[in-house]
Design a protein around this motif. Structure first.
Motif, mmCIF file in Angstrom:
data_model
loop_
_atom_site.group_PDB
_atom_site.id
_atom_site.type_symbol
_atom_site.label_atom_id
_atom_site.label_comp_id
_atom_site.label_asym_id
_atom_site.label_seq_id
_atom_site.Cartn_x
_atom_site.Cartn_y
_atom_site.Cartn_z
ATOM 1 N N SER A 1 -15.408 96.738 83.394
ATOM 2 C CA SER A 1 -15.155 97.836 84.329
ATOM 3 C C SER A 1 -14.340 98.948 83.703
ATOM 4 O O SER A 1 -14.472 100.111 84.081
ATOM 5 N N ASP A 2 -13.461 98.616 82.752
ATOM 6 C CA ASP A 2 -12.686 99.613 82.025
ATOM 7 C C ASP A 2 -12.280 99.012 80.685
ATOM 8 O O ASP A 2 -12.299 97.782 80.518
ATOM 9 N N PRO A 3 -11.893 99.850 79.688
ATOM 10 C CA PRO A 3 -11.594 99.332 78.350
ATOM 11 C C PRO A 3 -10.476 98.303 78.320
ATOM 12 O O PRO A 3 -10.537 97.350 77.538
ATOM 13 N N ALA A 4 -9.447 98.478 79.146
ATOM 14 C CA ALA A 4 -8.347 97.510 79.147
ATOM 15 C C ALA A 4 -8.844 96.140 79.598
ATOM 16 O O ALA A 4 -8.509 95.112 78.995
ATOM 17 N N ALA A 5 -9.660 96.110 80.662
ATOM 18 C CA ALA A 5 -10.215 94.838 81.138
ATOM 19 C C ALA A 5 -11.142 94.235 80.093
ATOM 20 O O ALA A 5 -11.160 93.015 79.879
ATOM 21 N N GLY A 6 -11.932 95.086 79.422
ATOM 22 C CA GLY A 6 -12.833 94.599 78.381
ATOM 23 C C GLY A 6 -12.085 94.020 77.201
ATOM 24 O O GLY A 6 -12.441 92.954 76.687
ATOM 25 N N GLN A 7 -11.005 94.709 76.751
ATOM 26 C CA GLN A 7 -10.223 94.193 75.630
ATOM 27 C C GLN A 7 -9.563 92.874 76.008
ATOM 28 O O GLN A 7 -9.482 91.947 75.195
ATOM 29 N N ALA A 8 -9.096 92.768 77.261
ATOM 30 C CA ALA A 8 -8.476 91.524 77.712
ATOM 31 C C ALA A 8 -9.490 90.378 77.714
ATOM 32 O O ALA A 8 -9.212 89.272 77.211
ATOM 33 N N ALA A 9 -10.687 90.603 78.259
ATOM 34 C CA ALA A 9 -11.709 89.546 78.316
ATOM 35 C C ALA A 9 -12.137 89.128 76.918
ATOM 36 O O ALA A 9 -12.282 87.925 76.627
ATOM 37 N N TRP A 10 -12.355 90.095 76.034
ATOM 38 C CA TRP A 10 -12.748 89.798 74.651
ATOM 39 C C TRP A 10 -11.648 89.011 73.955
ATOM 40 O O TRP A 10 -11.905 88.044 73.234
ATOM 41 N N GLY A 11 -10.394 89.426 74.173
ATOM 42 C CA GLY A 11 -9.269 88.728 73.562
ATOM 43 C C GLY A 11 -9.147 87.300 74.043
ATOM 44 O O GLY A 11 -8.890 86.386 73.257
ATOM 45 N N PRO B 1 -4.500 87.063 69.865
ATOM 46 C CA PRO B 1 -5.395 87.673 70.854
ATOM 47 C C PRO B 1 -4.903 87.505 72.291
ATOM 48 O O PRO B 1 -5.054 88.408 73.116
ATOM 49 N N PHE B 2 -4.295 86.329 72.582
ATOM 50 C CA PHE B 2 -3.781 86.104 73.937
ATOM 51 C C PHE B 2 -2.665 87.095 74.265
ATOM 52 O O PHE B 2 -2.632 87.679 75.360
ATOM 53 N N LEU B 3 -1.750 87.300 73.310
ATOM 54 C CA LEU B 3 -0.664 88.252 73.552
ATOM 55 C C LEU B 3 -1.186 89.678 73.633
ATOM 56 O O LEU B 3 -0.744 90.466 74.477
ATOM 57 N N VAL B 4 -2.134 90.023 72.747
ATOM 58 C CA VAL B 4 -2.740 91.352 72.824
ATOM 59 C C VAL B 4 -3.408 91.552 74.183
ATOM 60 O O VAL B 4 -3.217 92.574 74.858
ATOM 61 N N ALA B 5 -4.195 90.550 74.600
ATOM 62 C CA ALA B 5 -4.903 90.652 75.873
ATOM 63 C C ALA B 5 -3.934 90.713 77.046
ATOM 64 O O ALA B 5 -4.098 91.523 77.973
ATOM 65 N N THR B 6 -2.899 89.859 77.024
ATOM 66 C CA THR B 6 -1.972 89.797 78.149
ATOM 67 C C THR B 6 -1.130 91.057 78.257
ATOM 68 O O THR B 6 -0.957 91.615 79.355
ATOM 69 N N ILE B 7 -0.596 91.515 77.127
ATOM 70 C CA ILE B 7 0.219 92.736 77.167
ATOM 71 C C ILE B 7 -0.630 93.945 77.548
ATOM 72 O O ILE B 7 -0.199 94.827 78.294
ATOM 73 N N THR B 8 -1.876 93.964 77.068
ATOM 74 C CA THR B 8 -2.789 95.036 77.462
ATOM 75 C C THR B 8 -3.043 94.997 78.966
ATOM 76 O O THR B 8 -2.999 96.021 79.656
ATOM 77 N N ALA B 9 -3.304 93.788 79.492
ATOM 78 C CA ALA B 9 -3.588 93.656 80.924
ATOM 79 C C ALA B 9 -2.380 94.015 81.775
ATOM 80 O O ALA B 9 -2.511 94.683 82.817
ATOM 81 N N LEU B 10 -1.183 93.584 81.363
ATOM 82 C CA LEU B 10 0.013 93.845 82.159
ATOM 83 C C LEU B 10 0.459 95.303 82.095
ATOM 84 O O LEU B 10 0.926 95.862 83.094
ATOM 85 N N SER B 11 0.327 95.890 80.903
ATOM 86 C CA SER B 11 0.814 97.266 80.723
ATOM 87 C C SER B 11 -0.259 98.313 80.956
ATOM 88 O O SER B 11 0.049 99.482 81.189
ATOM 89 N N GLY B 12 -1.533 97.889 80.887
ATOM 90 C CA GLY B 12 -2.620 98.862 80.966
ATOM 91 C C GLY B 12 -2.732 99.700 79.711
ATOM 92 O O GLY B 12 -3.448 100.709 79.691
ATOM 93 N N SER B 13 -2.040 99.292 78.634
ATOM 94 C CA SER B 13 -2.027 100.072 77.390
ATOM 95 C C SER B 13 -2.588 99.253 76.239
ATOM 96 O O SER B 13 -1.906 98.360 75.712
#
Length: 458
Positions: free
Chosen positions: A46-56, A415-427
């Motif tokens: 749905s958006d790049p942040a969600a995509g990066q989180a799912a891929w991670g 990847p988990f930390l990248v995905a989680t921090i991306t999801a929580l911060s939106g960045s």
């Protein structure tokens, strides 16, 4: 390879072994990093942040399975002696699952697509464990660093060839419907439906099938004659003793812990770097593909240079140099955005001059990417030769299983930390910055590790 000292395998057998990397790399180049991964992040989610989180999270799940089973399989391989049968088994899984990515159309289930990708990643890594453990039997230790880096360079060359093919003949522009060389995508592929990206699955599967054949035909294998049931029981017992033994081999233990840390960062940067760039600058498949080609060209020359430097300087020095370059590069890419680099200390004009990579910030990103290209191959190939120099051929399987464990034991963490921090911060930028910590920590520990990590005298 004409100047190899007293090879234990024929030149044809050595080249067959090295072609495994040539066969395997397109999956990582066009599926994981530069084409399918960015397509998944930017167009399926749905958006790049969600995509990066799912891929991670998909990468993290694969890393967890690999960490659990790699040392077990390595010990079993030592007991059976045979590696090729295991490579064939996991190759079949990889070929089937990666081919099914063709059905990952926009609107498809993200869970199913990530599951297929994760299974393919697990199969690819297990095949690599068995292939790597063959290396100490092929050539003397003084030549291990050379063939390891040359093989890795061949891998980048294979990945680049497939990537060039995708960009030139498959990746159509959304505006014109034509590829960068001005032709319509082959086989009537429709870029609007993501078919140019989805086709990378079957293509990398076919490439893998064709080019692992020389290894099966020409590279020597061994066999103990033990039945699989006996080999499993004895392999599990051997694994327990190996885990106890490695604690007494301080050099190997420290190296494995250091590699566990820095390889987490390497895995995360490899898997997420292309998608991060595509989301930040809105790059098309053509642009991200050309970025990948540039990195692969640089990586080939980096590996060829490293094949000589590994012998002259030693694997440890080469890995440390590569980690310094990767740290600088990662700081560079996370500090770059539209109109600036170095966290805004260097502001740049935001106007697009037209054509590919039209803004100064995009060009700065590519410059940092060149450092990644130089360092990616040597940090992995020289780590492999570091390990091969530290063990005997008879124990190679179980120790390369633990080596794979060290490369994957916490590989879900970055990847988990990248995905989680991306999801929580939106960045996505803040998420990617975590990778820097893994490079720094691994570098510090490796610097105080003895080289090579031979068995202590008894």
């Amino acid at each position: 390879m004409s100047d190899l000292a007293e090879p234990r395998a024929s030149k044809r057998g050595i080249w067959g072994w090295m072609l495994f990397d040539w066969a395997a790399q397109p999956f990582f180049t066009v599926v994981t990093t530069f084409i399918f991964g960015p397509y998944f992040v930017s167009r399926m989610a749905s958006d790049p942040a969600a995509g990066q989180a799912a891929w991670g999270y998909g990468i993290a799940a694969a890393g967890f399975v690999i960490a659990i089973l790699s040392p077990v399989l390595g010990s079993i391989a030592d007991q059976t002696g045979a590696r090729k049968r295991w490579i064939a088994f996991f190759a079949a899984i990889k070929i089937v699952t990666v081919s099914l990515l063709w059905f990952a159309a926009p609107g498809s289930s993200l869970f199913l697509v990530v599951l297929l990708f994760s299974l393919a990643s697990v199969a690819a890594e297990f095949s690599t464990v068995f292939n790597d453990s063959m290396m100490p039997r092929l050539v003397p230790k003084e030549d291990i660093g050379r063939i390891s880096n040359v093989a890795w360079g061949l891998g980048y060359l294979g990945g680049m060839i497939v990537l060039i093919f995708v960009v030139a003949f498959m990746a159509g522009s959304p505006e014109t419907g034509r590829t960068i060389i001005g032709v319509s995508p082959i086989l009537g592929l429709d870029p609007a439906l993501g078919e140019d990206a989805r086709a990378t699955g079957p293509i990398s599967a076919l490439w893998y099938f064709v080019f692992i054949l020389p290894m099966f035909l020409y590279t020597p294998d061994t066999r103990t004659g033990k039945r699989i049931g006996t080999a499993v029981r004895e392999g599990m017992a051997e694994l327990r003793s190996t885990l106890a033994e490695v604690r007494q081999r301080a050099g190997i233990l420290r190296f494995l812990i250091a590699r566990m840390i820095y390889q987490d960062g390497v895995n995360a940067l490899l898997a997420l770097g292309g998608a991060f760039a595509a989301a930040m600058f809105g790059w098309s498949i053509t642009e991200i593909g050309i970025f990948g080609i540039i990195l692969n060209v640089v990586a080939i020359f980096g590996c060829l240079a490293a094949s000589r430097l590994d012998t002259a300087l030693g694997s440890k020095t080469l890995v440390l140099i590569a980690l310094v370059l990767l740290t600088i590069a990662t700081i560079g890419i996370v500090s770059t955005g539209p109109g600036y680099t170095l966290f805004g200390a260097w502001m740049m004009p935001g106007e697009d001059s037209g054509g590919l990579f039209g803004t100064p910030a995009e060009k700065a990103y590519i410059a940092f990417g060149l450092l990644i290209g130089i360092a990616f191959g040597p940090v992995q190939a020289s780590s492999r030769s570091y390990m091969a120099r530290s063990v005997s051929p008879e124990e190679a399987g179980r120790y390369f299983g633990i080596y794979a464990l060290a490369g994957r034991a916490t590989s879900f963490l970055a990847p988990f930390l990248v995905a989680t921090i991306t999801a929580l911060s939106g960045s996505p930028r803040l998420g990617m910055a975590v990778i820097i910590l893994f490079f720094l920590a691994g570098m510090v520990l490796l610097a105080v590790t003895p080289y090579p990590a031979h068995r202590p005298a008894r």
